[in-house]
Design an enzyme around this catalytic site. Structure first.
Site, mmCIF file in Angstrom:
data_model
loop_
_atom_site.group_PDB
_atom_site.id
_atom_site.type_symbol
_atom_site.label_atom_id
_atom_site.label_comp_id
_atom_site.label_asym_id
_atom_site.label_seq_id
_atom_site.Cartn_x
_atom_site.Cartn_y
_atom_site.Cartn_z
ATOM 1 N N TRP A 166 0.630 -1.280 0.081
ATOM 2 C CA TRP A 166 0.005 -0.091 -0.061
ATOM 3 C C TRP A 166 0.945 1.254 -0.040
ATOM 4 C CZ3 TRP A 166 1.646 2.705 4.055
ATOM 5 C CH2 TRP A 166 2.358 1.678 5.209
ATOM 6 N N ASN A 167 1.949 1.141 0.331
ATOM 7 C CA ASN A 167 2.833 2.399 0.738
ATOM 8 C C ASN A 167 3.217 3.393 -0.629
ATOM 9 O OD1 ASN A 167 4.918 0.727 -0.190
ATOM 10 N ND2 ASN A 167 6.509 1.164 1.175
ATOM 11 N N ARG A 175 6.640 -0.548 -11.418
ATOM 12 C CA ARG A 175 8.099 -1.258 -11.400
ATOM 13 C C ARG A 175 7.822 -2.723 -11.860
ATOM 14 N NH1 ARG A 175 11.368 0.308 -6.074
ATOM 15 N NH2 ARG A 175 10.324 -1.387 -5.240
ATOM 16 N N LYS A 190 -2.487 -8.126 -8.033
ATOM 17 C CA LYS A 190 -3.205 -8.102 -6.626
ATOM 18 C C LYS A 190 -2.727 -6.929 -5.986
ATOM 19 C CE LYS A 190 -3.384 -9.193 -2.846
ATOM 20 N NZ LYS A 190 -3.806 -7.849 -1.992
ATOM 21 N N GLY A 244 6.481 -6.577 -0.358
ATOM 22 C CA GLY A 244 5.793 -6.250 0.794
ATOM 23 C C GLY A 244 6.710 -6.576 1.809
ATOM 24 N N GLU A 266 10.883 -8.175 -3.237
ATOM 25 C CA GLU A 266 11.269 -6.972 -2.690
ATOM 26 C C GLU A 266 10.650 -6.727 -1.390
ATOM 27 O OE1 GLU A 266 13.270 -4.460 -4.236
ATOM 28 O OE2 GLU A 266 13.250 -5.284 -6.174
ATOM 29 N N LEU A 267 11.399 -6.825 -0.345
ATOM 30 C CA LEU A 267 10.879 -7.163 1.063
ATOM 31 C C LEU A 267 11.221 -5.838 1.908
ATOM 32 C CD1 LEU A 267 11.571 -10.905 1.389
ATOM 33 C CD2 LEU A 267 9.748 -9.683 0.517
ATOM 34 N N ARG A 294 10.410 11.054 3.476
ATOM 35 C CA ARG A 294 9.652 10.728 2.228
ATOM 36 C C ARG A 294 8.568 9.859 2.368
ATOM 37 N NH1 ARG A 294 11.885 7.039 -1.888
ATOM 38 N NH2 ARG A 294 10.444 7.009 -3.730
ATOM 39 N N CYS A 300 10.171 1.460 2.211
ATOM 40 C CA CYS A 300 11.037 0.374 2.475
ATOM 41 C C CYS A 300 12.554 0.889 2.486
ATOM 42 C CB CYS A 300 11.039 -0.739 1.571
ATOM 43 S SG CYS A 300 11.129 0.025 -0.147
ATOM 44 N N GLU A 397 11.741 -2.339 11.516
ATOM 45 C CA GLU A 397 11.297 -1.601 10.574
ATOM 46 C C GLU A 397 10.107 -0.614 11.227
ATOM 47 O OE1 GLU A 397 9.673 -2.905 7.071
ATOM 48 O OE2 GLU A 397 10.492 -1.436 5.788
HETATM 49 P P1 NAP Z 1 2.209 -7.039 3.438
HETATM 50 O O1 NAP Z 1 1.334 -7.046 4.417
HETATM 51 O O2 NAP Z 1 3.408 -8.088 3.297
HETATM 52 O O3 NAP Z 1 1.348 -6.858 2.061
HETATM 53 C C1 NAP Z 1 1.976 -6.770 0.949
HETATM 54 C C2 NAP Z 1 0.996 -7.445 -0.367
HETATM 55 O O4 NAP Z 1 1.153 -8.857 -0.151
HETATM 56 C C3 NAP Z 1 -0.448 -6.927 -0.102
HETATM 57 O O5 NAP Z 1 -0.929 -6.901 -1.345
HETATM 58 C C4 NAP Z 1 -1.115 -7.898 0.869
HETATM 59 O O6 NAP Z 1 -2.482 -8.089 0.863
HETATM 60 C C5 NAP Z 1 -0.600 -9.142 0.192
HETATM 61 N N1 NAP Z 1 -0.491 -10.530 1.185
HETATM 62 C C6 NAP Z 1 -0.847 -10.719 2.351
HETATM 63 N N2 NAP Z 1 -0.865 -11.818 2.614
HETATM 64 C C7 NAP Z 1 -0.824 -12.593 1.591
HETATM 65 C C8 NAP Z 1 -0.925 -13.861 1.535
HETATM 66 N N3 NAP Z 1 -0.986 -14.820 2.365
HETATM 67 N N4 NAP Z 1 -0.782 -14.225 0.025
HETATM 68 C C9 NAP Z 1 -0.739 -13.353 -0.791
HETATM 69 N N5 NAP Z 1 -0.810 -12.212 -0.765
HETATM 70 C C10 NAP Z 1 -0.804 -11.694 0.554
HETATM 71 O O7 NAP Z 1 3.090 -5.633 3.158
HETATM 72 P P2 NAP Z 1 2.558 -4.106 3.611
HETATM 73 O O8 NAP Z 1 2.175 -3.899 4.971
HETATM 74 O O9 NAP Z 1 1.545 -3.921 2.356
HETATM 75 O O10 NAP Z 1 3.739 -3.224 2.808
HETATM 76 C C11 NAP Z 1 4.858 -2.816 3.967
HETATM 77 C C12 NAP Z 1 5.893 -3.678 3.815
HETATM 78 O O11 NAP Z 1 6.457 -3.856 2.354
HETATM 79 C C13 NAP Z 1 7.068 -3.222 4.502
HETATM 80 O O12 NAP Z 1 7.932 -4.380 5.084
HETATM 81 C C14 NAP Z 1 7.997 -2.611 3.485
HETATM 82 O O13 NAP Z 1 9.516 -2.447 3.735
HETATM 83 C C15 NAP Z 1 7.829 -3.427 2.374
HETATM 84 N N6 NAP Z 1 8.196 -2.714 0.887
HETATM 85 C C16 NAP Z 1 9.334 -3.262 0.370
HETATM 86 C C17 NAP Z 1 9.763 -2.444 -0.845
HETATM 87 C C18 NAP Z 1 10.806 -2.830 -1.733
HETATM 88 O O14 NAP Z 1 11.116 -2.648 -2.922
HETATM 89 N N7 NAP Z 1 11.881 -3.846 -1.107
HETATM 90 C C19 NAP Z 1 8.852 -1.451 -1.248
HETATM 91 C C20 NAP Z 1 7.904 -1.103 -0.708
HETATM 92 C C21 NAP Z 1 7.392 -1.677 0.289
HETATM 93 P P3 NAP Z 1 -3.378 -7.245 1.459
HETATM 94 O O15 NAP Z 1 -3.100 -5.823 1.355
HETATM 95 O O16 NAP Z 1 -4.724 -7.672 1.400
HETATM 96 O O17 NAP Z 1 -2.983 -7.546 3.033
#
Ligand code: NAP
Length: 493
Positions: A166-167, A175, A190, A244, A266-267, A294, A300, A397
């Site tokens: 979502w961020n 990307r 998704k 995520g 990308e975690l 930012r 992330c 984090e």
């Molecule tokens: P998240 O909870 O891991 O969710 C990311 C995506 O995965 C969402 O679309 C989520 O759906 C989906 N998801 C969750 N559980 C799933 C499952 N069991 N099966 C399939 N998909 C599933 O992460 P977030 O809270 O949205 O984002 C924050 C994290 O992303 C932070 O840790 C951040 O550092 C990381 N991030 C990394 C990068 C990078 O490039 N390295 C860039 C941006 C963000 P729902 O929305 O329905 O839960």
């Protein structure tokens, strides 16, 4: 009602009217299989913005069916044509920059200025990959023994599942979509449940740019696991790209292993920001404001912890507190606001918990440090000085506008502190000594480094991490390789 509030309500209705609320499958907007929907909230007001069709497993399967059907014709489409669609989509995104930015601010919270910057950044992946689409090349060689010819060619990996957070509601999608389109792959996207609107609007713009039906399918859902889980074991799926959290990424890796999917991850991050005593302190403070603030700190690549040479730490922390304390917090769509709300109560609770833990273990808040009253998930920009090494905020984090400052005595200690994490996405290093800069950059265990610079993201560069921050690269010349397979042909002579 104030004039500006009335103007905002009007702009909000107008922009929400442009967003389709269905699932996008095979070029059609449809209701979800179960007929259900879920609501999308404005984190600044906690009001419902709209309802979106709630995708189920049957919808995800229909989306994959569409992607599979569209696959062969899309792979055969001339690269130049694919590139031109991306280029038109880039232009359309810039043309609709104001609306896209407001939409993102409404569903995600950041200021409109930040959202506009994301539109420019996110769109840039389409322009970049429009240019890369025509540069996919193979090789031809004579074997060392001279008796064969060795031909290698690159082909699209096939149908992809793209899962985004979502961020950055736009850029995390572009990307992946940009290189997939350029490579000739079809896909199911998704988006995050909290921010599906921007992706739906993007699908509309790509259609307007000429993207054929079925190449991109979008399935928002309130039950991610149940909806996309069955796709992960479908033998027609060939690739999964995820952005995520590390925890969800690890779980998806396990699922992907059964089907031996190509995977990009990308975690999460825990970026150290190192300031040496020889650094230009003005530049370091400027860079720190960008690296920390930012996207409201919900990035992330946000600087998660500041390791500062003891000799300049007090000065640095004081100046940073002055800058962050002066930032205007409010609804991201209001004029002059620099910091919007956090995404939800859970995220704000986590930030509060980490700040409380740091203060309990001896840190002092130089600015901020407690939530304001009222609606919206607001948390003020906060600087914590004198953070002790056992504080959780140095290891976890924070994903919010909090800057913990701690000190080091030597270069070795600085590098050791920077590497004392399982994450390895990015680090920031401020020093004016070239040899030290290179030593430290070489010693740091991350996929990216900002050297005397607080911003690394660039569509022309390979974005990605090591260790628990994942693998695979997005952007740069590397980005398209994630969507290509190499085929080798042995030719007898
Ligand atoms: P998240 O909870 O891991 O969710 C990311 C995506 O995965 C969402 O679309 C989520 O759906 C989906 N998801 C969750 N559980 C799933 C499952 N069991 N099966 C399939 N998909 C599933 O992460 P977030 O809270 O949205 O984002 C924050 C994290 O992303 C932070 O840790 C951040 O550092 C990381 N991030 C990394 C990068 C990078 O490039 N390295 C860039 C941006 C963000 P729902 O929305 O329905 O839960």
């Amino acid at each position: 009602m104030s004039e500006s509030r009335a103007g905002l309500d009007q702009a909000r209705s107008a922009v929400l009217d442009t967003v389709p609320e269905g699932l996008f499958i095979g070029g059609e907007w449809r209701d979800a299989a179960g007929g259900g929907s879920f609501s999308v909230e404005d984190p600044a007001t906690q009001e419902t913005l709209t309802q979106v069709a709630d995708g189920q497993a049957d919808d995800a399967k229909a989306a994959l069916d569409a992607a599979v059907d569209a696959g062969p014709a899309w792979a055969a489409t001339p690269p130049r044509e694919r590139g031109e669609i991306l280029r038109r989509a880039w232009a359309l995104m810039l043309e609709h920059s104001e609306d896209l930015a407001l939409l993102m601010t409404l569903e995600m919270g950041k200021s409109v200025a930040e959202s506009k910057a994301e539109v420019a950044y996110g769109a840039e992946f389409f322009r970049w990959f429009a240019e890369e689409a025509v540069r996919v090349e193979g090789r031809f060689a004579r074997s060392p023994a001279g008796s064969e010819r060795l031909l290698t060619m690159k082909q699209p990996v096939g149908p992809c599942l793209l899962i985004t957070p979502w961020n950055f509601p736009l850029a995390m999608g572009t990307r992946k979509i940009g290189p997939a389109i350029a490579a000739g792959c079809t896909m199911v996207l998704k988006p995050a449940q909290l921010t599906p609107l921007t992706s739906l609007r993007l699908a509309q713009l790509l259609t307007e740019a000429g993207l054929p039906d079925g190449v991109l399918n979008v399935v928002p859902s309130s039950s991610a696991g149940k909806t996309v889980g069955p796709l992960m074991s479908d033998p027609r799926l060939r690739k999964m790209s995820f952005t995520g959290s590390t925890e969800v990424g690890q779980m998806l890796m396990e699922q992907a292993s059964k089907n031996l999917l190509r995977v990009s991850m990308e975690l999460g991050g825990n970026a150290p920001f190192l300031v040496f005593a020889d650094a230009d302190l003005d530049a370091a403070v400027d860079g720190a404001v960008i690296a920390k603030m930012r996207n409201n700190g919900e990035s992330c690549v946000a600087a998660n912890r500041f390791h500062v040479a003891a000799a300049v730490a007090e000065d640095f922390a004081g100046r940073l507190a002055e800058r962050l304390g002066a930032m205007r917090v409010g609804h991201g769509a209001e004029d002059g606001v620099q910091v919007g709300p956090l995404i939800n109560e859970e995220q704000r609770g986590k930030v509060e918990e980490l700040v409380a833990d740091a203060v309990d273990t001896g840190a002092k808040a130089l600015t901020g440090g407690s939530r304001p009253d009222g609606r919206g998930y607001f948390y003020p920009p906060t600087v914590l000085a004198g953070v002790e090494s056992e504080a959780r905020i140095l290891r976890e984090e924070v994903f919010g506008p909090v800057a913990p400052v701690t000190t080091f005595e030597s270069e070795e200690e600085a590098v050791a502190q920077a590497n004392a994490t399982e994450y390895g996405l990015v680090a920031y290093v401020y020093t004016s000594d070239l040899k030290r800069a290179l030593r430290v950059v070489e010693g740091i265990e991350t996929g990216m480094v900002g050297l005397n610079r607080g911003l690394v993201s660039n569509a022309a560069a390979p974005f990605g991490g090591v260790k628990h921050s994942g693998f695979g690269r997005e952007g740069g010349t590397e980005g398209i390789d994630e969507y290509l397979s190499t085929k080798y042909v042995a030719i007898d002579m």
